[in-house]
Design a protein around this motif. Structure first.
Motif, PDB file in Angstrom:
ATOM      1  N   ILE A   7       0.850  -1.207   0.000  1.00 47.70           N
ATOM      2  CA  ILE A   7       0.000   0.000   0.000  1.00 47.70           C
ATOM      3  C   ILE A   7       0.873   1.240   0.000  1.00 47.70           C
ATOM      4  CG2 ILE A   7      -1.626   1.360   1.380  1.00 47.70           C
ATOM      5  CD1 ILE A   7      -2.912  -1.353   2.211  1.00 47.70           C
ATOM      6  N   VAL A   8       1.920   1.243   0.816  1.00 46.76           N
ATOM      7  CA  VAL A   8       2.837   2.390   0.868  1.00 46.76           C
ATOM      8  C   VAL A   8       3.531   2.568  -0.478  1.00 46.76           C
ATOM      9  CG1 VAL A   8       4.937   3.307   1.935  1.00 46.76           C
ATOM     10  CG2 VAL A   8       3.168   2.267   3.363  1.00 46.76           C
ATOM     11  N   ILE A   9       4.009   1.483  -1.073  1.00 50.06           N
ATOM     12  CA  ILE A   9       4.660   1.562  -2.387  1.00 50.06           C
ATOM     13  C   ILE A   9       3.689   2.127  -3.421  1.00 50.06           C
ATOM     14  CG2 ILE A   9       5.603   0.187  -4.293  1.00 50.06           C
ATOM     15  CD1 ILE A   9       6.853  -1.656  -2.112  1.00 50.06           C
ATOM     16  N   SER A  10       2.452   1.650  -3.410  1.00 49.81           N
ATOM     17  CA  SER A  10       1.439   2.146  -4.353  1.00 49.81           C
ATOM     18  C   SER A  10       1.180   3.637  -4.147  1.00 49.81           C
ATOM     19  CB  SER A  10       0.131   1.375  -4.191  1.00 49.81           C
ATOM     20  OG  SER A  10       0.326   0.016  -4.478  1.00 49.81           O
ATOM     21  N   LEU A  11       1.089   4.059  -2.894  1.00 49.06           N
ATOM     22  CA  LEU A  11       0.874   5.480  -2.601  1.00 49.06           C
ATOM     23  C   LEU A  11       2.062   6.326  -3.046  1.00 49.06           C
ATOM     24  CD1 LEU A  11      -0.870   5.279   0.893  1.00 49.06           C
ATOM     25  CD2 LEU A  11      -1.914   5.877  -1.307  1.00 49.06           C
ATOM     26  N   LEU A  12       3.261   5.794  -2.897  1.00 47.38           N
ATOM     27  CA  LEU A  12       4.449   6.509  -3.375  1.00 47.38           C
ATOM     28  C   LEU A  12       4.403   6.685  -4.890  1.00 47.38           C
ATOM     29  CD1 LEU A  12       7.132   4.809  -1.119  1.00 47.38           C
ATOM     30  CD2 LEU A  12       6.550   7.254  -1.115  1.00 47.38           C
ATOM     31  N   PHE A  13       4.018   5.631  -5.601  1.00 46.85           N
ATOM     32  CA  PHE A  13       3.921   5.724  -7.066  1.00 46.85           C
ATOM     33  C   PHE A  13       2.833   6.718  -7.474  1.00 46.85           C
ATOM     34  CE2 PHE A  13       5.714   1.182  -7.935  1.00 46.85           C
ATOM     35  CZ  PHE A  13       6.965   1.615  -7.548  1.00 46.85           C
ATOM     36  N   ILE A  14       1.703   6.669  -6.819  1.00 44.85           N
ATOM     37  CA  ILE A  14       0.626   7.624  -7.113  1.00 44.85           C
ATOM     38  C   ILE A  14       1.093   9.045  -6.811  1.00 44.85           C
ATOM     39  CG2 ILE A  14      -1.674   8.401  -6.397  1.00 44.85           C
ATOM     40  CD1 ILE A  14      -2.316   5.354  -5.970  1.00 44.85           C
ATOM     41  N   GLY A  15       1.764   9.210  -5.691  1.00 48.92           N
ATOM     42  CA  GLY A  15       2.307  10.520  -5.325  1.00 48.92           C
ATOM     43  C   GLY A  15       3.296  11.049  -6.355  1.00 48.92           C
ATOM     44  N   SER A  16       4.058  10.139  -6.953  1.00 53.64           N
ATOM     45  CA  SER A  16       5.013  10.582  -7.986  1.00 53.64           C
ATOM     46  C   SER A  16       4.281  11.143  -9.200  1.00 53.64           C
ATOM     47  CB  SER A  16       5.945   9.444  -8.388  1.00 53.64           C
ATOM     48  OG  SER A  16       5.288   8.499  -9.199  1.00 53.64           O
ATOM     49  N   PHE A  17       3.140  10.567  -9.549  1.00 53.19           N
ATOM     50  CA  PHE A  17       2.364  11.098 -10.676  1.00 53.19           C
ATOM     51  C   PHE A  17       1.714  12.432 -10.315  1.00 53.19           C
ATOM     52  CE2 PHE A  17       2.724   6.701 -12.075  1.00 53.19           C
ATOM     53  CZ  PHE A  17       3.075   6.885 -13.396  1.00 53.19           C
ATOM     54  N   ILE A  18       1.298  12.574  -9.071  1.00 47.31           N
ATOM     55  CA  ILE A  18       0.761  13.860  -8.615  1.00 47.31           C
ATOM     56  C   ILE A  18       1.863  14.915  -8.667  1.00 47.31           C
ATOM     57  CG2 ILE A  18      -0.204  15.093  -6.625  1.00 47.31           C
ATOM     58  CD1 ILE A  18      -1.628  12.422  -5.905  1.00 47.31           C
ATOM     59  N   GLY A  19       3.091  14.478  -8.385  1.00 46.52           N
ATOM     60  CA  GLY A  19       4.243  15.380  -8.434  1.00 46.52           C
ATOM     61  C   GLY A  19       4.518  15.965  -9.803  1.00 46.52           C
ATOM     62  N   VAL A  20       4.001  15.350 -10.843  1.00 43.69           N
ATOM     63  CA  VAL A  20       4.139  15.914 -12.189  1.00 43.69           C
ATOM     64  C   VAL A  20       3.387  17.238 -12.272  1.00 43.69           C
ATOM     65  CG1 VAL A  20       3.515  15.575 -14.618  1.00 43.69           C
ATOM     66  CG2 VAL A  20       4.503  13.692 -13.320  1.00 43.69           C
ATOM     67  N   ILE A  21       2.240  17.307 -11.617  1.00 51.71           N
ATOM     68  CA  ILE A  21       1.397  18.495 -11.659  1.00 51.71           C
ATOM     69  C   ILE A  21       1.733  19.459 -10.521  1.00 51.71           C
ATOM     70  CG2 ILE A  21      -1.001  19.299 -11.647  1.00 51.71           C
ATOM     71  CD1 ILE A  21      -0.810  17.486 -13.906  1.00 51.71           C
ATOM     72  N   VAL A  22       2.045  18.920  -9.352  1.00 55.64           N
ATOM     73  CA  VAL A  22       2.347  19.746  -8.180  1.00 55.64           C
ATOM     74  C   VAL A  22       3.867  19.747  -7.983  1.00 55.64           C
ATOM     75  CG1 VAL A  22       1.911  20.091  -5.726  1.00 55.64           C
ATOM     76  CG2 VAL A  22       0.145  19.069  -7.164  1.00 55.64           C
ATOM     77  N   PRO A  23       4.533  20.829  -8.352  1.00 59.57           N
ATOM     78  CA  PRO A  23       5.991  20.816  -8.405  1.00 59.57           C
ATOM     79  C   PRO A  23       6.714  20.679  -7.072  1.00 59.57           C
ATOM     80  CG  PRO A  23       5.153  23.014  -8.806  1.00 59.57           C
ATOM     81  CD  PRO A  23       3.973  22.099  -8.746  1.00 59.57           C
ATOM     82  N   VAL A  24       6.035  20.881  -5.955  1.00 59.80           N
ATOM     83  CA  VAL A  24       6.710  20.740  -4.668  1.00 59.80           C
ATOM     84  C   VAL A  24       6.812  19.273  -4.233  1.00 59.80           C
ATOM     85  CG1 VAL A  24       6.159  23.058  -3.853  1.00 59.80           C
ATOM     86  CG2 VAL A  24       4.591  21.178  -3.374  1.00 59.80           C
ATOM     87  N   ILE A  25       6.142  18.375  -4.947  1.00 52.66           N
ATOM     88  CA  ILE A  25       6.224  16.946  -4.648  1.00 52.66           C
ATOM     89  C   ILE A  25       7.327  16.357  -5.532  1.00 52.66           C
ATOM     90  CG2 ILE A  25       5.003  14.737  -4.728  1.00 52.66           C
ATOM     91  CD1 ILE A  25       2.408  16.290  -4.276  1.00 52.66           C
TER      92      ILE A  25
END
Length: 162
Positions: A7-25
């Motif tokens: 679950i943590v790994i999946s959330l990290l991967f999802i967070g990385s895609f959010i980071g494409v749009i939100v530059p502080v991630i």
């Protein structure tokens, strides 16, 4: 415990895609944390050089895609370092200031408005300021598209490797 780690790994991967749009991630960093978490918490054997070398090269490409598209489009449309700084400020502040009114569009409108206003104040004229602001939006969109493709390749490669 294994389910929790996945679950943590999946959330990290999802967070990385959010980071494409939100530059502080930090998108690339989140991917790597997911890879390393799997390697040290779940893997029974090492992923090996056939995984780590390509991931390193793709990470460099991921970082380079962002820089190169911004440099290319901003320069192509007549911008300079001030345009790039205004774009970064607009990406960060746009959603905070305009998010309530524009929702997700604030991530595009914010940089556009900030670059336009900075260039207008610098006495570049409305037409030239619009052109530079448009170039900044193209830079953001093209780098976002490239980063999404590269990240998809990295995540898919990871799942094939495991």
């Amino acid at each position: 415990m294994e389910v929790f780690i996945w679950i943590v790994i999946s959330l990290l991967f999802i967070g990385s895609f959010i980071g494409v749009i939100v530059p502080v991630i930090p998108d690339a960093l989140l991917l790597w944390i997911g890879f390393l978490l799997y390697q040290f918490a779940l893997a029974t054997t090492s992923l090996g050089w056939t995984f780590w070398v390509p991931m390193t090269l793709l990470t460099l490409l991921l970082i380079g895609a962002d820089l190169l598209s911004n440099i290319y489009f901003v320069k192509k449309y007549g911008g300079d370092k001030w345009s790039m700084l205004a774009a970064v400020a607009g990406i960060i502040l746009g959603p905070l200031v305009l998010g309530a009114f524009l929702g997700p569009l604030a991530i595009i409108v914010g940089p556009f408005l900030s670059v336009f206003l900075v260039e207008l104040v610098r006495s570049n004229g409305a037409e030239r300021s619009l052109r530079i602001a448009f170039g900044t939006v193209l830079a953001f969109l093209s780098s976002a598209a490239a980063k999404i493709v590269i990240q998809l390749i990295m995540v898919i490669w990871f799942f094939f490797a495991i």
